[in-house]
Design an enzyme around this catalytic site. Structure first.
Site, PDB file in Angstrom:
ATOM      1  CB  ALA A  14      -1.121   0.443   1.124  1.00 36.46           C
ATOM      2  CD  GLU A  33       9.036  -1.158   6.830  1.00 37.38           C
ATOM      3  OE1 GLU A  33       7.649  -0.681   6.172  1.00 37.38           O
ATOM      4  OE2 GLU A  33       8.992  -1.464   8.008  1.00 37.38           O
ATOM      5  CD  GLN A  34       7.101  -2.239  12.694  1.00 39.20           C
ATOM      6  OE1 GLN A  34       7.253  -1.517  13.143  1.00 39.20           O
ATOM      7  NE2 GLN A  34       6.857  -3.190  11.982  1.00 39.20           N
ATOM      8  NE  ARG A 107       2.238 -12.262  -0.171  1.00 36.83           N
ATOM      9  CZ  ARG A 107       1.689 -11.380  -0.003  1.00 36.83           C
ATOM     10  NH1 ARG A 107       2.098 -10.083   0.451  1.00 36.83           N
ATOM     11  NH2 ARG A 107       0.661 -12.017   0.767  1.00 36.83           N
ATOM     12  CE1 TYR A 212       1.208 -17.453  -5.474  1.00 36.44           C
ATOM     13  CE2 TYR A 212      -1.309 -18.404  -4.770  1.00 36.44           C
ATOM     14  CZ  TYR A 212      -0.481 -17.464  -4.462  1.00 36.44           C
ATOM     15  OH  TYR A 212      -0.035 -16.888  -3.630  1.00 36.44           O
ATOM     16  CG  ASP A 290      -3.365  -5.836   5.365  1.00 34.11           C
ATOM     17  OD1 ASP A 290      -4.053  -5.824   4.054  1.00 34.11           O
ATOM     18  OD2 ASP A 290      -2.614  -6.787   5.762  1.00 34.11           O
TER      19      ASP A 290
END
Ligand SMILES: Cc1cc2nc3c(=O)[nH]c(=O)nc-3n(C[C@H](O)[C@H](O)[C@H](O)COP(=O)(O)OP(=O)(O)OC[C@H]3O[C@@H](n4cnc5c(N)ncnc54)[C@H](O)[C@@H]3O)c2cc1C
Length: 401
Positions: A14, A33-34, A107, A212, A290
């Site tokens: 996101a 970003e942590q 990912r 997949y 999320d």
């Protein structure tokens, strides 16, 4: 709008998509970003046309084509004998109908692709945000090291445990009673799964398995969901063990058991859920992905919706301009809420149907599946264009005004 400053919490799918969409319009944006370095879990993600059309517009068409797989179909099967219950065609049919492909992708490949759209000096690592506050003229991040970041707008893209969401609700993530083991298997160990690239699902009592190909077909990603109402790990993710997983799938079709046996390592996750919000922004703080609407993974839409949110919010901000922040956040909420709440609900409800014990209800489910296999029923989901939805809303308002 370019004169507005935006601070994004979280460099997940996101946050990076939103940063990319704003950078394209020349907006001053920084991402906090942590994690000390950027990496994604070793697992795949399914990207449907409702998201790939937006990623293509951001300029990722060639990059995604090089690393993703375009499955030819989604197949649903029985858990024990592998009987085919439903085959939804994808491939060229999907491309023709929706003008964008269905992809399965690792990912890390998706993450790297998104990162390539954001200048590195704009992504601050090891930057944990402890609190988000706001006043009439600014929003602030209080960082873990005690420093403060001031911006015109803060966008929480910080996932299911979002700090930014605390501005909109006081709820907490709820354990869903489902856990999932995820793993990757080198393609050469499971050649029988790759004769035709497909998303395959096997449904059975209290559990199901999906797999997949990813990484241009070099690996197969799988997720094996298991109902576990009493699982109480302190951490919400843990290193799982193939030795623990294999017995849980004893008696399942050999395509499933051979896949699980071929995995070297698996991770185990507790799946959490949260209630829908009634708005996704307030004052100078908004949430996407999320952080806004975590969803159980059973419609494979969480990342797709995160991408839609990011593009829609960017478009609302650009259209309303720097003086229209309140209007932009209201518009963003109006456009996104009903769609994401529906998908959240359907994701929650799917598990009951996926996990039916053999019997009358299961037979009714299978009959219904056999008679509804086309792409028609996905029109509302895959045919949706989040950017056009914003423009369409503006046109409707103008016509009515
Ligand atoms: C098993 C499983 C399978 C799935 N399969 C699919 C699928 O096939 N298709 C699909 O569309 N979706 C799928 N999803 C859902 C999808 O993974 C998520 O919806 C998506 O990753 C959400 O992205 P996000 O960027 O909103 O949040 P996240 O990916 O959680 O990213 C949040 C980021 O914010 C950072 N962060 C958090 N708190 C802070 C803080 N305080 N300060 C700074 N940084 C912070 C985190 O480190 C992280 O990098 C699946 C989910 C699961 C669990």
């Amino acid at each position: 709008m370019p004169q507005m400053s935006v601070a994004i919490v979280g460099a997940g799918i996101a946050g990076l998509t939103f940063a990319a969409a704003l950078r394209r319009a020349g907006v001053d944006v920084h991402v906090y970003e942590q994690a000390p370095r950027l990496f994604e879990v070793g697992a795949g993600v399914q990207l449907a046309p409702n998201a790939t059309r937006l990623l293509h517009r951001l300029g990722l068409g060639d990059r995604l084509r090089a690393v993703a797989v375009a499955p030819q179909a989604i197949e649903m099967r029985r858990w024990d004998d592998g009987t085919l219950l439903q085959r939804t065609p994808l491939g060229d049919l999907c491309l023709l109908r929706f003008g964008a492909p269905y992809y399965t992708v690792h990912r890390a490949d998706l993450h790297r692709s998104l990162l390539s759209l954001v200048p590195r000096e704009r992504v601050h690592l090891a930057a944990r945000c402890d609190a988000v506050t706001q006043s009439a003229d600014a929003a602030r991040l209080t960082m873990g090291d005690g420093t403060t970041v001031v911006a015109d707008l803060v966008v929480g893209a910080d996932g299911i445990h979002s700090v930014a969401r605390e501005h909109l609700a006081s709820d907490r993530p709820q354990y869903s009673g489902q856990t999932i083991y995820r793993g990757l298997v080198p393609a050469e160990r499971v050649p029988y799964l790759l004769a035709e690239p497909r998303v395959q699902l096997w449904y059975g009592p209290d559990q199901h398995c999906v797999c997949y190909p990813v990484s241009s077909g070099r690996q197969v990603s799988f997720g094996a969901t298991v109902t576990a109402p009493d699982w109480r790990e302190e951490s919400w993710s843990a290193r799982g063990s193939v030795r623990d997983l294999a017995p849980v799938y004893t008696g399942w079709h050999e395509d499933v058991t051979r896949l699980i046996d071929a995995a070297e390592t698996v991770s185990r996750w507790a799946l959490h859920d949260r209630e829908s919000l009634d708005r996704f922004g307030s004052g100078r703080v908004a949430v996407i992905g999320d952080a806004a609407h975590p969803m159980l993974p059973f419609r494979a839409q969480g990342a797709n919706q995160a991408i839609e949110d990011a593009v829609a919010l960017a478009r609302c901000l650009l259209e309303e301009g720097a003086d229209g922040l309140g209007a932009a956040l209201r518009r963003y909420s109006r456009i996104r809420l009903s769609r994401t709440s529906r998908i959240q609900r359907e994701s929650r409800d799917s598990v009951r149907s996926f996990h039916l014990a053999d019997g009358d209800a299961q037979r009714r489910r299978d009959t219904a599946a056999r008679t509804s296999s086309g792409l028609d029923r996905h029109q509302w989901l895959f045919g949706y264009d989040a950017e056009r939805a914003v423009a369409g809303r503006a046109a409707a308002v103008q016509n009515n005004g």
